[in-house]
Write a protein that holds these residues in place. Structure first.
Motif, short mmCIF file in Angstrom:
data_model
loop_
_atom_site.label_atom_id
_atom_site.label_comp_id
_atom_site.label_asym_id
_atom_site.label_seq_id
_atom_site.Cartn_x
_atom_site.Cartn_y
_atom_site.Cartn_z
N SER A 176 -1.76 -1.82 0.39
CA SER A 176 -0.59 -2.62 0.79
C SER A 176 -0.90 -4.11 0.76
CB SER A 176 -0.14 -2.24 2.21
OG SER A 176 0.34 -0.92 2.24
N GLU A 177 -2.11 -4.45 1.17
CA GLU A 177 -2.48 -5.87 1.18
C GLU A 177 -2.57 -6.42 -0.24
OE1 GLU A 177 -6.28 -6.71 3.03
OE2 GLU A 177 -5.99 -8.88 2.87
N ALA A 192 -1.27 -5.26 -3.02
CA ALA A 192 0.00 -5.22 -3.77
C ALA A 192 0.69 -6.57 -3.71
CB ALA A 192 0.92 -4.15 -3.18
N LYS A 193 0.47 -7.29 -2.61
CA LYS A 193 1.19 -8.54 -2.39
C LYS A 193 0.63 -9.71 -3.19
CE LYS A 193 2.85 -7.46 2.24
NZ LYS A 193 4.27 -7.15 1.98
N ASN A 194 -0.63 -9.66 -3.57
CA ASN A 194 -1.10 -10.83 -4.32
C ASN A 194 -2.11 -10.64 -5.41
OD1 ASN A 194 -3.03 -10.61 -2.11
ND2 ASN A 194 -1.61 -11.87 -0.94
N PHE A 237 5.93 -14.40 3.88
CA PHE A 237 5.15 -13.41 4.65
C PHE A 237 5.29 -12.03 3.99
CE2 PHE A 237 5.69 -15.82 8.99
CZ PHE A 237 4.89 -16.83 8.50
N TYR A 238 6.48 -11.74 3.49
CA TYR A 238 6.71 -10.44 2.85
C TYR A 238 6.03 -10.38 1.49
CZ TYR A 238 9.33 -6.46 0.90
OH TYR A 238 9.69 -5.28 0.31
N ARG A 239 6.21 -11.42 0.68
CA ARG A 239 5.71 -11.38 -0.71
C ARG A 239 4.19 -11.55 -0.81
NH1 ARG A 239 9.61 -8.71 -2.85
NH2 ARG A 239 11.61 -9.58 -2.25
N ARG A 240 3.64 -12.41 0.06
CA ARG A 240 2.21 -12.72 -0.03
C ARG A 240 1.39 -12.18 1.13
NH1 ARG A 240 2.02 -19.18 -1.47
NH2 ARG A 240 3.60 -19.13 -3.11
N GLY A 241 2.05 -11.96 2.25
CA GLY A 241 1.35 -11.61 3.48
C GLY A 241 1.32 -12.80 4.43
N LYS A 272 7.26 -3.46 -5.27
CA LYS A 272 6.50 -4.70 -5.43
C LYS A 272 5.68 -5.04 -4.18
CE LYS A 272 8.76 -8.20 -7.89
NZ LYS A 272 9.63 -9.38 -7.78
N SER A 273 6.30 -4.93 -3.02
CA SER A 273 5.67 -5.50 -1.81
C SER A 273 5.62 -4.56 -0.61
CB SER A 273 6.41 -6.78 -1.40
OG SER A 273 6.58 -7.66 -2.49
#
Lengths: 190, 190
Positions: free
Chosen positions: A110-111, A113-115, B20-24, B100-101
């Motif tokens: 999950s972590e 996937a975001k970047n 926060f959603y797209r990158r964390g 994606k996220s």
């Protein structure tokens, strides 16, 4: 690489594995790993050029550990249903860790996937190993959808892990583990 | 705070929510939010002293949006079973984002569990809102375990979200959504 080199490399991987799990990949620096191992940062570059390379080694190490766990399930029983039940016990065995930090594979996936699409794909290999092993067990029951059942079981474990960690609820995990065992039995007992 | 101040505050919250959603959360800096909004970093401190305060405002904003979504489910049907099915549609509606996220609530919770107990607890409030609303719907069927069913439904959605995102598999999400709808029907149709 000599024995000492191998030893240092393994210490870096073990420390990184633990830190990636407890703090998250992005929250772990070279310095953190250096502090945890006592190996100076400068020496890291002999083993790993980038943090990505450490992550790849950590995923490989987790896969190796999962293979040991799967072999133990196979050694403990010849019966596919029993093996699936043994596999599901990881929820119980790791309950304290799950409540504190979630699932090491799920939260890493999950972590990333975001970047990081490349590292995200790398992390998926642990899930693929588990899915394929679970599919093999379900295959024994001659169900058409053994891969779907494998994915369903992984999703159940992930779902319980996310909610158990979110609510810090030990009883919920115990109760859900029993439900998952009931579900395995319902799919494998005729 | 004047209208312009409110507008700026909302722009900061919206941009932070998205980042926060797209990158964390940990991967988003004040500078990123400044870049996304065009509001200079120095001006942020008028609205938020720390990133923690922005996170709290983002969670409140997500809760407000979830309340709107739940009200829509209530407005669309008087029937609790229908409402549960409508709720589950969020998997379909947000499929691209999920792939994606992941889930905005689940991934935030998993991330914060690892390094911030206070913020982790704050993020839990979104899950509590959903659990309590789902429990209310299941209550209509006079089942003793309506809260357990609410947790089960959230776990199912979280599990599918983690696996769908890990495998980037749209068909898997569609198939699993149908299974979840079947499960809702099985628990609410006599």
């Amino acid at each position: 690489m000599g024995t000492k080199g191998e030893g240092n490399r393994q210490r870096i991987v073990n420390a990184a594995d633990n830190l990636f799990y407890r703090r998250g990949y992005n929250q772990t620096s070279f310095q953190d790993i250096s502090d945890a191992t006592g190996i100076p940062r400068g020496n890291f570059y002999y083993y790993f050029k980038t943090k990505d390379e450490i992550l790849a080694a950590v995923v490989d190490s987790r896969i190796a550990e999962l293979k040991v766990m799967l072999s133990q399930c196979e050694a403990e029983s010849d019966d596919a249903r029993e093996r699936l039940l043994l596999f599901s016990n990881m929820l119980d065995v790791n309950r304290d860790d799950v409540i504190k930090s979630g699932c090491p594979i799920g939260t890493l996936s999950s972590e990333l996937a975001k970047n990081d699409p490349v590292l995200h794909e790398k992390s998926r290999s642990a899930f693929i190993l588990l899915r394929d092993w679970l599919k093999q067990q379900f295959d024994v029951f001659h169900v058409a959808s053994s891969e779907d059942l494998a994915m369903d079981l992984l999703a159940k474990l992930q779902g319980v892990t996310v909610m158990g960690c979110a609510f810090k609820d030990e009883d919920y995990i115990k109760r859900s583990h029993q439900q998952i065992k009931d579900w395995i039995n319902s799919k494998t007992l005729n």
